[in-house]
Design a protein around this motif. Structure first.
Motif, PDB file in Angstrom:
ATOM      1  N   ASN A  99      -1.721   1.439  -9.730  1.00 23.79           N
ATOM      2  CA  ASN A  99      -2.737   1.973  -8.817  1.00 23.79           C
ATOM      3  C   ASN A  99      -3.921   2.531  -9.595  1.00 23.79           C
ATOM      4  O   ASN A  99      -5.071   2.377  -9.173  1.00 23.79           O
ATOM      5  CB  ASN A  99      -2.146   3.046  -7.909  1.00 23.79           C
ATOM      6  CG  ASN A  99      -1.297   2.456  -6.806  1.00 23.79           C
ATOM      7  OD1 ASN A  99      -1.441   1.290  -6.439  1.00 23.79           O
ATOM      8  ND2 ASN A  99      -0.399   3.249  -6.274  1.00 23.79           N
ATOM      9  N   THR A 120      -6.744  -8.641   2.796  1.00 28.63           N
ATOM     10  CA  THR A 120      -5.715  -7.834   3.457  1.00 28.63           C
ATOM     11  C   THR A 120      -5.610  -8.209   4.935  1.00 28.63           C
ATOM     12  O   THR A 120      -4.507  -8.369   5.468  1.00 28.63           O
ATOM     13  CB  THR A 120      -6.040  -6.329   3.318  1.00 28.63           C
ATOM     14  OG1 THR A 120      -6.047  -5.993   1.928  1.00 28.63           O
ATOM     15  CG2 THR A 120      -5.044  -5.472   4.052  1.00 28.63           C
ATOM     16  N   THR A 124      -2.480 -10.039   6.768  1.00 26.20           N
ATOM     17  CA  THR A 124      -1.849  -9.402   7.924  1.00 26.20           C
ATOM     18  C   THR A 124      -1.759 -10.373   9.099  1.00 26.20           C
ATOM     19  O   THR A 124      -0.714 -10.497   9.735  1.00 26.20           O
ATOM     20  CB  THR A 124      -2.651  -8.154   8.353  1.00 26.20           C
ATOM     21  OG1 THR A 124      -2.731  -7.256   7.248  1.00 26.20           O
ATOM     22  CG2 THR A 124      -2.007  -7.452   9.528  1.00 26.20           C
ATOM     23  N   GLY A 129       1.889 -10.055   7.163  1.00 31.15           N
ATOM     24  CA  GLY A 129       2.077  -8.977   6.202  1.00 31.15           C
ATOM     25  C   GLY A 129       1.765  -7.626   6.806  1.00 31.15           C
ATOM     26  O   GLY A 129       1.314  -7.512   7.942  1.00 31.15           O
ATOM     27  N   VAL A 130       2.033  -6.604   6.020  1.00 28.62           N
ATOM     28  CA  VAL A 130       1.744  -5.232   6.406  1.00 28.62           C
ATOM     29  C   VAL A 130       0.681  -4.710   5.451  1.00 28.62           C
ATOM     30  O   VAL A 130       0.872  -4.776   4.231  1.00 28.62           O
ATOM     31  CB  VAL A 130       3.014  -4.356   6.320  1.00 28.62           C
ATOM     32  CG1 VAL A 130       2.705  -2.901   6.619  1.00 28.62           C
ATOM     33  CG2 VAL A 130       4.092  -4.881   7.249  1.00 28.62           C
ATOM     34  N   CYS A 132      -1.193  -2.710   2.877  1.00 29.62           N
ATOM     35  CA  CYS A 132      -0.627  -1.750   1.923  1.00 29.62           C
ATOM     36  C   CYS A 132      -1.644  -0.725   1.466  1.00 29.62           C
ATOM     37  O   CYS A 132      -1.306   0.205   0.767  1.00 29.62           O
ATOM     38  CB  CYS A 132      -0.057  -2.489   0.723  1.00 29.62           C
ATOM     39  SG  CYS A 132      -1.275  -3.494  -0.143  1.00 29.62           S
ATOM     40  N   MET A 136      -3.460  -0.163  -3.665  1.00 27.98           N
ATOM     41  CA  MET A 136      -2.464  -1.153  -4.094  1.00 27.98           C
ATOM     42  C   MET A 136      -3.058  -2.554  -4.096  1.00 27.98           C
ATOM     43  O   MET A 136      -2.742  -3.366  -4.963  1.00 27.98           O
ATOM     44  CB  MET A 136      -1.216  -1.088  -3.204  1.00 27.98           C
ATOM     45  CG  MET A 136      -0.111  -2.052  -3.648  1.00 27.98           C
ATOM     46  SD  MET A 136       0.339  -2.029  -5.414  1.00 27.98           S
ATOM     47  CE  MET A 136       1.199  -0.499  -5.545  1.00 27.98           C
ATOM     48  N   THR A 137      -3.912  -2.853  -3.138  1.00 31.59           N
ATOM     49  CA  THR A 137      -4.596  -4.142  -3.125  1.00 31.59           C
ATOM     50  C   THR A 137      -5.408  -4.319  -4.402  1.00 31.59           C
ATOM     51  O   THR A 137      -5.386  -5.387  -5.027  1.00 31.59           O
ATOM     52  CB  THR A 137      -5.516  -4.251  -1.895  1.00 31.59           C
ATOM     53  OG1 THR A 137      -4.740  -4.053  -0.722  1.00 31.59           O
ATOM     54  CG2 THR A 137      -6.199  -5.599  -1.825  1.00 31.59           C
TER      55      THR A 137
END
Length: 154
Positions: A99, A120, A124, A129-130, A132, A136-137
């Motif tokens: 991170n 992202t 999703t 996906g969830v 994050c 984190m991406t």
């Protein structure tokens, strides 16, 4: 309207289409700040303190089971006496390091944030996906960029 406003409007639309409420609301809040004339006051504050405030709220949420008494001492001891508990400790330390690399990437290349946000949303919607979170991406993006750098130097 300046370029940054157009980008925020685009992120708002992408957030709405991709059903990413956090992206849409974040873009809305920033647009309101820009159009309200509070840009000079609030954007520097958010730039300096926003990440810490967001992480504070996230950490409070993560620690809620401890505060509610849902985690007992024997379960905490499990982290130091079991293979999966030790792996979780190592995983947490590694994720924290990654991170940090993601944060460095976002500061070094802020233009990459739009692509990460769009990615992202696409993940999703199409990969089920969830989301994050952007840190984190950015960490995963930093790893992929490092791999590409290594492959390019072979």
């Amino acid at each position: 309207m300046d370029t940054s406003s157009y980008i925020l409007v685009a992120l708002l639309i992408i957030g709405i289409i991709g059903r990413s409420n956090l992206v849409a609301m974040s873009a809305c809040v920033l647009l309101i700040i820009k159009f309200s004339g509070l840009e000079q006051l609030l954007l520097p504050f958010l730039e300096n303190k926003g990440l810490k405030l967001g992480l504070l709220i996230l950490m409070i949420y993560i620690l809620l089971p401890m505060a509610k008494g849902q985690v007992q001492l024997k379960e905490l001891k499990y982290n130091f006496t079991s293979v999966s508990g030790i792996i979780a400790l190592v995983g947490g330390a590694l994720a924290t390091h990654l991170n940090n690399e993601g944060l460095k990437l976002m500061k070094l290349m802020p233009e990459i944030i739009f692509g990460m946000t769009l990615g992202t949303i696409l993940g999703t919607v199409f990969l089920k996906g969830v989301p994050c979170g952007p840190v984190m991406t950015a960490a995963v993006t930093a790893i992929l960029l490092q791999i590409c750098s290594w492959l390019g130097s072979l």
